[in-house]
Design an enzyme around this catalytic site. Structure first.
Site, PDB file in Angstrom:
ATOM      1  N   SER A 207      -5.922   2.156  -5.434  1.00 13.76           N
ATOM      2  CA  SER A 207      -6.000   1.668  -5.167  1.00 13.76           C
ATOM      3  C   SER A 207      -7.109   0.490  -6.525  1.00 13.76           C
ATOM      4  O   SER A 207      -6.095  -0.368  -6.502  1.00 13.76           O
ATOM      5  CB  SER A 207      -6.277   1.478  -4.138  1.00 13.76           C
ATOM      6  OG  SER A 207      -4.870   1.719  -3.023  1.00 13.76           O
TER       7      SER A 207
ATOM      8  N   ASP B 168       0.726  -0.549  -4.899  1.00 15.55           N
ATOM      9  CA  ASP B 168      -0.747  -0.096  -5.691  1.00 15.55           C
ATOM     10  C   ASP B 168      -0.845   1.080  -6.917  1.00 15.55           C
ATOM     11  O   ASP B 168      -0.779   1.420  -7.435  1.00 15.55           O
ATOM     12  CB  ASP B 168      -2.172   0.162  -4.827  1.00 15.55           C
ATOM     13  CG  ASP B 168      -1.729   0.506  -3.236  1.00 15.55           C
ATOM     14  OD1 ASP B 168      -0.856   1.243  -3.356  1.00 15.55           O
ATOM     15  OD2 ASP B 168      -2.654   1.389  -2.713  1.00 15.55           O
ATOM     16  N   HIS B 169       0.208   2.413  -5.780  1.00 15.76           N
ATOM     17  CA  HIS B 169      -0.006   4.022  -6.401  1.00 15.76           C
ATOM     18  C   HIS B 169       1.129   4.478  -5.822  1.00 15.76           C
ATOM     19  O   HIS B 169       1.565   4.066  -4.022  1.00 15.76           O
ATOM     20  CB  HIS B 169      -1.237   4.173  -6.381  1.00 15.76           C
ATOM     21  CG  HIS B 169      -2.664   4.356  -4.963  1.00 15.76           C
ATOM     22  ND1 HIS B 169      -1.401   5.566  -4.025  1.00 15.76           N
ATOM     23  CD2 HIS B 169      -2.322   3.660  -4.423  1.00 15.76           C
ATOM     24  CE1 HIS B 169      -2.052   5.350  -2.207  1.00 15.76           C
ATOM     25  NE2 HIS B 169      -3.066   4.095  -3.797  1.00 15.76           N
TER      26      HIS B 169
ATOM     27  N   GLU C 207       0.518  -0.890  -0.075  1.00 16.30           N
ATOM     28  CA  GLU C 207       0.094   0.059  -0.305  1.00 16.30           C
ATOM     29  C   GLU C 207       0.922   0.727   0.226  1.00 16.30           C
ATOM     30  O   GLU C 207       1.348   1.258   0.561  1.00 16.30           O
ATOM     31  CB  GLU C 207      -1.239   0.244   1.566  1.00 16.30           C
ATOM     32  CG  GLU C 207      -1.331   0.771   1.676  1.00 16.30           C
ATOM     33  CD  GLU C 207      -2.535   1.885   0.564  1.00 16.30           C
ATOM     34  OE1 GLU C 207      -3.030   2.956  -0.094  1.00 16.30           O
ATOM     35  OE2 GLU C 207      -3.256   0.635   0.062  1.00 16.30           O
TER      36      GLU C 207
ATOM     37  N   HIS D 153      -1.395   3.174   4.854  1.00 12.81           N
ATOM     38  CA  HIS D 153      -2.527   3.115   4.553  1.00 12.81           C
ATOM     39  C   HIS D 153      -2.714   4.463   5.513  1.00 12.81           C
ATOM     40  O   HIS D 153      -2.900   4.959   6.751  1.00 12.81           O
ATOM     41  CB  HIS D 153      -3.644   2.880   3.953  1.00 12.81           C
ATOM     42  CG  HIS D 153      -4.945   3.496   2.961  1.00 12.81           C
ATOM     43  ND1 HIS D 153      -5.787   4.553   4.295  1.00 12.81           N
ATOM     44  CD2 HIS D 153      -5.584   3.205   1.749  1.00 12.81           C
ATOM     45  CE1 HIS D 153      -6.221   4.868   2.993  1.00 12.81           C
ATOM     46  NE2 HIS D 153      -6.910   3.649   2.206  1.00 12.81           N
TER      47      HIS D 153
END
Length: 625
Positions: free
Chosen positions: A308, A481-482, A268, A427
């Site tokens: 995500s 994810d990013h 994440e 996150h």
């Protein structure tokens, strides 16, 4: 509560429920060849599962009718009022009955239930109305017959009724019914409202189209962005040539099928900026840095999206985020799609996804099923006796205990397997267990400490995994994810906003064929796994390429909401919405780079392919040739 007016309403809604089931049966019979591969029990389950979608559509379409039927004031059973209600009933439902009948044939062309694309073809339909009615006269006849039957069997108010409840009781009843309507329209109490993708839970996945109904998919498509088609190339042959893509490339592997396991780990919010091995030692990921010494860490790797929810389609199916809506929630979510799970199942792989957040989060569980992942492990599957202790108070299970749980589950899986693991502790709000406060560097951004904790959890996962019998025969692919917040100007440009780590590691394998200096992207992962395992297929999309392909320097395709970018080592090509093309240097994204006509042609081909084939639901159009 159950007075004459309420019982009458239930009978009328029940009539619609039966009508929707009849329309589903007609849809099934007219498209039998599509569903003939499913067994009788699976087909019946698809019909039964469809009741949930029927109820949602009926309640949404008939909201006004229900409100008027249960008004807390006045005599709603008066004959004149009942005549007006009947007209409201017919006017609300007739257009959606027509849509469902049209879909009986339109499905053969687009391969999915209609969404709001019917608005985009309204002009064409009007222009060809005479011809269409002549050809599909039986649909018009069926529509007239259904309306006639609806009028005839529409439940009438009884001639003699008992006194209606008091106004305050009728008002309270209306509030309760409104609450149940909201619940019915959203499909239940689950985390996310009912979506078309929720229909694809049976095997074969094509039964999802039978489970759905056209009014539901149309309503869900309202407000969604429709893709405008492009016509840079005038034939599929020219398009394939410009894409520099051969669909038969992996059809007949030179080597026999491998039995290696595959574990994809999505971290994440791990921007490349946070990884020391990518920034001359400046970072917060000591374990990932050490693993890079044993595997292959790409210097220039890119996510194909910024969220995500956009990562899974790229990683599991090779679908980059090239439109405003995430694929998972777009009007095209029900398109034909062959994901890694489906392709690996054909090679007798067991497949699973692990995410410690609440089941239904971002639609991951349904999308995983959609692309052939057989088992999904979310918060609900985590051991109940450990849930309270290991919960982070916000999103789900802390990374360290969750990754240990995953390691144990993988040991129990039948081999060979492919598993995806999605972490969550890094996150926002970046919570870490209290026992680790002060252990990891705070850094300059609030996320940095949680990156350190997530990296520690990854270290512990590999320490446990290394003791398991499956470990040495497993390809690990680790990415993010990013990206997230940035303080390094090097990453503060359009390509930089997508730069993530991408590492391949195999304890018992040889990855010397990989070129860590080439461009890599999430959409490359499906082809890389298929190529590595020597699985024969013609169902890979043209956006990605195998990282084992030494003949290519790689590329990444991105969409920033306004323009498309094609990132290559020599140049970054930008295609604006008005079709204007410009070129930038790769290293610093400075304008004025030398024109690269072939790169511009490739980018236009990717955009045309994505838009046109997504709209037509022909992403694998070469299979029809």
């Amino acid at each position: 509560m159950f007075d004459s007016a309420f019982k009458l309403l239930l009978r009328r809604l029940g009539l619609l429920l039966g009508l929707y089931m009849l329309l589903r049966l007609v849809f099934y019979l007219f498209n039998y060849s599509t569903f003939s591969g499913a067994g009788a029990s699976e087909t019946i389950l698809a019909f039964v599962h469809g009741l949930r979608f029927d109820a949602a559509a009926i309640l949404a379409v008939n909201s006004l009718f229900i409100l008027l039927s249960l008004l807390p004031v006045g005599n709603t059973l008066h004959p004149t009022y009942q005549k007006a209600l009947k007209w409201v009933f017919l006017l609300c439902n007739a257009p959606f009955i027509a849509l469902a009948l049209v879909d009986v044939e339109f499905f053969k062309f687009i391969g999915r239930r209609s969404s709001n694309e019917v608005f985009t073809i309204a002009g064409d339909v009007t222009a060809q109305l005479g011809q269409l009615l002549g050809y599909y006269w039986y649909l018009l006849l069926g529509f007239g017959l259904l309306l006639f039957l609806l009028v005839k069997i529409y439940p009438k108010a009884p001639a003699h009724t008992s006194p209606q409840p008091k106004v305050w009781l009728r008002g309270l009843r209306l509030l309760l019914v409104a609450g149940f309507m909201v619940l019915g329209i959203r499909g239940g109490l689950q985390l996310k409202p009912l979506r078309p993708s929720h229909a694809f839970v049976l095997e074969p996945a094509v039964l999802g189209h039978l489970t759905l109904n056209s009014p539901f998919t149309f309503i869900k498509g309202i407000g969604k962005t429709q893709l405008e088609q492009k016509h840079y190339f005038d034939s599929d042959e020219a398009l394939l040539a410009a894409l520099q893509f051969d669909p038969q490339q992996y059809a007949q592997p030179d080597e026999p099928l491998k039995q290696d396991n595959v574990v994809i780990i999505i971290l994440e919010s791990f921007s490349a900026e946070y990884v020391g091995a990518l920034n001359k030692g400046r970072g917060y990921t000591p374990f990932l840095d050490s693993l890079a010494q044993e595997g292959v860490l790409y210097k220039n790797a890119f996510a194909n999206g910024r969220k995500s929810i956009e990562a899974l389609p790229s990683i599991l199916a090779g679908v980059p985020a090239l439109m405003q809506d995430p694929f998972i929630t777009s009007p095209y979510q029900a398109n034909e799609l062959y994901g890694l799970g489906t392709l690996l199942q054909q090679a007798n792989y067991k497949t699973a996804m692990f995410h410690g957040a609440a089941n239904g989060s971002m639609g991951f569980n349904n999308f995983a099923t959609r692309v052939g992942v057989q088992a999904y492990y979310g918060l609900d599957e985590y051991p109940e006796d450990l849930r309270e202790r290991d919960f982070d108070g916000q999103w789900g299970i802390f990374d360290e205990p969750y990754l240990q749980y995953v390691a144990r589950q993988l040991t129990q899986m039948q081999k060979p397997f492919m598993a995806m693991l999605f972490t969550l502790s890094s996150h926002q709000p970046y919570t870490i267990p209290s026992k680790y406060k002060g252990r990891f560097p705070k850094g300059e951004l609030e996320i940095h400490e949680s990156i350190g904790y997530a990296d520690h959890a990854l270290r512990e996962f590999f320490a446990t995994a290394a003791k398991q019998p499956w470990y040495s025969n497993t390809l690990f692919i680790i990415t993010a994810d990013h990206t997230q917040k940035s303080i390094d100007p090097t990453y503060q440009n359009e390509p930089g906003y997508y730069r993530v780590p991408l590492l391949l590691f195999h304890p018992g394998g040889n990855l010397s064929a990989l070129n860590a200096t080439s461009i890599a992207q999430h959409a490359d992962i499906p082809a890389t796994i298929i190529d590595f395992l020597n699985i024969p297929t013609t169902k890979l999309l043209p956006f990605g390429r195998s990282l084992f392909d030494s003949t290519s320097t790689g590329r990444a395709v991105l969409f920033n909401g306004n323009a498309y970018l094609l990132v290559q080592p020599e140049v970054v090509t930008v295609l604006e919405q008005n079709d204007e093309v410009s070129f930038y240097s790769f290293q610093d994204f400075a304008p004025g780079a030398a024109p690269a006509p072939r790169a511009a042609e490739l980018l236009k081909a990717q955009v045309q392919y994505f838009r046109n084939k997504m709209v037509a639901n022909k992403l694998y159009f070469w299979e029809e040739r």
